[in-house]
Design an enzyme around this catalytic site. Structure first.
Site, PDB file in Angstrom:
ATOM      1  N   LYS A 247     -15.795  -1.206   9.188  1.00 42.37           N
ATOM      2  CA  LYS A 247     -14.733  -2.198   8.538  1.00 42.37           C
ATOM      3  C   LYS A 247     -14.200  -3.085   9.639  1.00 42.37           C
ATOM      4  O   LYS A 247     -13.835  -4.362   9.247  1.00 42.37           O
ATOM      5  CB  LYS A 247     -13.643  -1.304   7.894  1.00 42.37           C
ATOM      6  CG  LYS A 247     -12.732  -2.093   6.886  1.00 42.37           C
ATOM      7  CD  LYS A 247     -11.796  -1.385   5.864  1.00 42.37           C
ATOM      8  CE  LYS A 247     -11.200  -2.321   5.067  1.00 42.37           C
ATOM      9  NZ  LYS A 247     -10.117  -1.430   4.255  1.00 42.37           N
TER      10      LYS A 247
ATOM     11  N   MET B  57       0.714  -1.300   0.069  1.00 41.41           N
ATOM     12  CA  MET B  57      -0.092   0.135  -0.011  1.00 41.41           C
ATOM     13  C   MET B  57       0.989   1.220   0.062  1.00 41.41           C
ATOM     14  O   MET B  57       0.445   2.214  -0.694  1.00 41.41           O
ATOM     15  CB  MET B  57      -1.018  -0.031   1.075  1.00 41.41           C
ATOM     16  CG  MET B  57      -2.126  -1.265   1.150  1.00 41.41           C
ATOM     17  SD  MET B  57      -3.216  -0.823  -0.001  1.00 41.41           S
ATOM     18  CE  MET B  57      -4.341   0.221   0.835  1.00 41.41           C
TER      19      MET B  57
END
Lengths: 310, 310
Positions: A185, A11
């Site tokens: 999430k 990422m």
């Protein structure tokens, strides 16, 4: 803008690459020596869809980098966040903005130990990326990133970050309830990833198990009970429907193994359980709220880590 | 005495062999055709310690045996008990005594559907035995068997059974609280065997996991809560110490994999979870007593059965 990426795995490399490409002055920080060596020698390679890109980019160990930054994105594993922040204290000025897109719960508390709340920005991203090897990342999808300041005076900063990411072709939006997104999430990860890890199965297989949805509802109820103490309302039924949906045959990614399964079962690495079910379990004990499902799941996942010799 | 062994795996063959050797007229009943064929052809072989014994002994499928019995011992798997009792209705006279030494909970309820309470005798045994193959069993230890009637008028019958087993060199004692012994053994199996099965580890490994004893205490508390509704008092702390002891390095058998692990993980067979944690979970729902640990453990074990294609 002088950007520092604190943690340059898949990422971090992807965001760092795209931010430099769009005109920012980007420095990567990482602790993985092979990654540092590869990027210094051959540059950073990024497979972005079908395009094979590469660029020269600065990379240092956190303690070796001596400059300060306008904007930091932290992309460590959850359990490394506190150490990373400790190592980059000198990078953080009074006006340095820091964005945290990590999965899991409790990161704001950690960030507040090092940074003024007005400079802290929290987000949730569905960008997906992986590493081919040292110096070589794959950006598999430019998913959307939601971002919000954590105190009202941070709003202009959040809007600037959103603009910066959009310019870098990493789609971003301002969220007016990022805590809700973070909690939802986390509930997804806590109800699905942890259980797939214990069962050593993929999402579709998890969904095929008798009582799966009831189990998810019980886990999500515990997340909702702790969320409530932080002013966040998770509707248990709708979050359960949302999570269960990922395990159903009509979801195209249902045969996927969640990241925690990949960490522990495939790669024999420590998991982020302490920032998911483990966080709920810890807060439950502090607040005298029963969280038996998260307690047991945390024991099982740490138990598996131990049995893998971690 | 005309004895019928209903279920002739390792335990049934061992008890049947020793009872016939001591002068009873024993018939084995079993559903495993290879076992029937082998015993009819070559007799029943028993390795008893270092001695290799063998004998001719009658064996039938339950529905093929047409005689009645004075005394029946059931040695099926828990989930086959009801079917077996259905198949041997014609074997049971008004005065036929039946002894059940099966692990797990709920068997008395099943037996009562077929037999008068005065003829039902419950027991707990620590005899251990295994099968080498069809027709060939190993009696590894003549452990002690505790036996009790379930209604007062059965006491003389229980004493007769105790005497019969002792004559057969299978040490037996009359228990004045067999329900407590059954519940304690079920709590042991529910706190240790099920969790070793989920974690795919042996008892010593289970004991090495952080939080193991707390987890066991929570599971045992749920067993104790349901036991209380049936008039049985399990002291949670002392049962937890007892169970945890089996997972410690100073217990010689700690590297052993419990039977449920052997059933599911080694041999890919269905487990007896519905008669252990699954029973607690079911009774909890009926009685509105929360049993989250047993609920989740039951879901995980049935989930693993499903993932093994069972």
């Amino acid at each position: 803008m002088k950007v520092v990426i604190a943690g340059s795995g898949a990422m971090g490399c992807s965001f760092g690459f795209m931010l430099q490409k769009s005109g920012n002055d980007v420095t990567l920080l990482d602790g993985w020596q092979n990654n540092i060596d590869a990027i210094r020698k051959d540059g950073l390679h990024l497979q972005d869809g079908t395009a094979e890109l590469s660029t020269k980019i600065d990379i240092y160990k956190p303690e070796e980098f001596k400059d300060s930054a306008d904007f930091v994105i932290v992309f460590t594993k959850s359990m490394q966040l506190e150490n990373m922040l400790s190592s980059i204290k000198h990078v953080l000025r009074d006006d340095t903005k820091i964005l945290c897109l990590l999965n899991g719960l409790g990161h704001t508390e950690t960030l507040k130990k090092f940074i003024e709340p007005k400079n802290i920005f929290m987000g949730v991203t569905v960008v997906t990326a992986g590493m081919k090897g040292p110096g070589s990342a794959v950006l598999s999808s430019h998913g959307k990133t939601e971002i919000q300041n954590i105190v009202p005076e941070g709003k202009a900063g959040a809007e600037l970050i959103v603009e910066t990411l959009n310019k870098a072709t990493m789609p971003a939006v301002y969220s007016d309830n990022i805590l809700w997104s973070i909690w939802r999430k986390a509930a997804l990860n806590g109800a699905m990833n942890s259980t797939c890890t214990i069962m050593e199965c993929n999402m579709l297989e998890l969904g095929s198990i008798a009582g799966c949805k009831d189990m998810m509802r019980c886990i999500i109820s515990e997340f909702a009970a702790i969320a409530r103490t932080q002013g966040v309302t998770l509707d248990v039924d709708s979050v359960t429907d949302y999570v269960y949906g990922f395990t159903q045959p009509d979801f195209v990614g249902a045969k996927h193994y969640p990241s925690m399964h990949q960490d522990l079962i495939k790669n024999h690495r420590l998991t982020e359980i302490d920032f998911l079910n483990g966080y709920i379990s810890r807060k439950g004990k502090e607040l005298h709220i029963p969280t038996p499902y998260c307690d047991l799941i945390t024991t099982f996942v740490h138990g598996k880590e131990k049995l893998f010799g971690l």
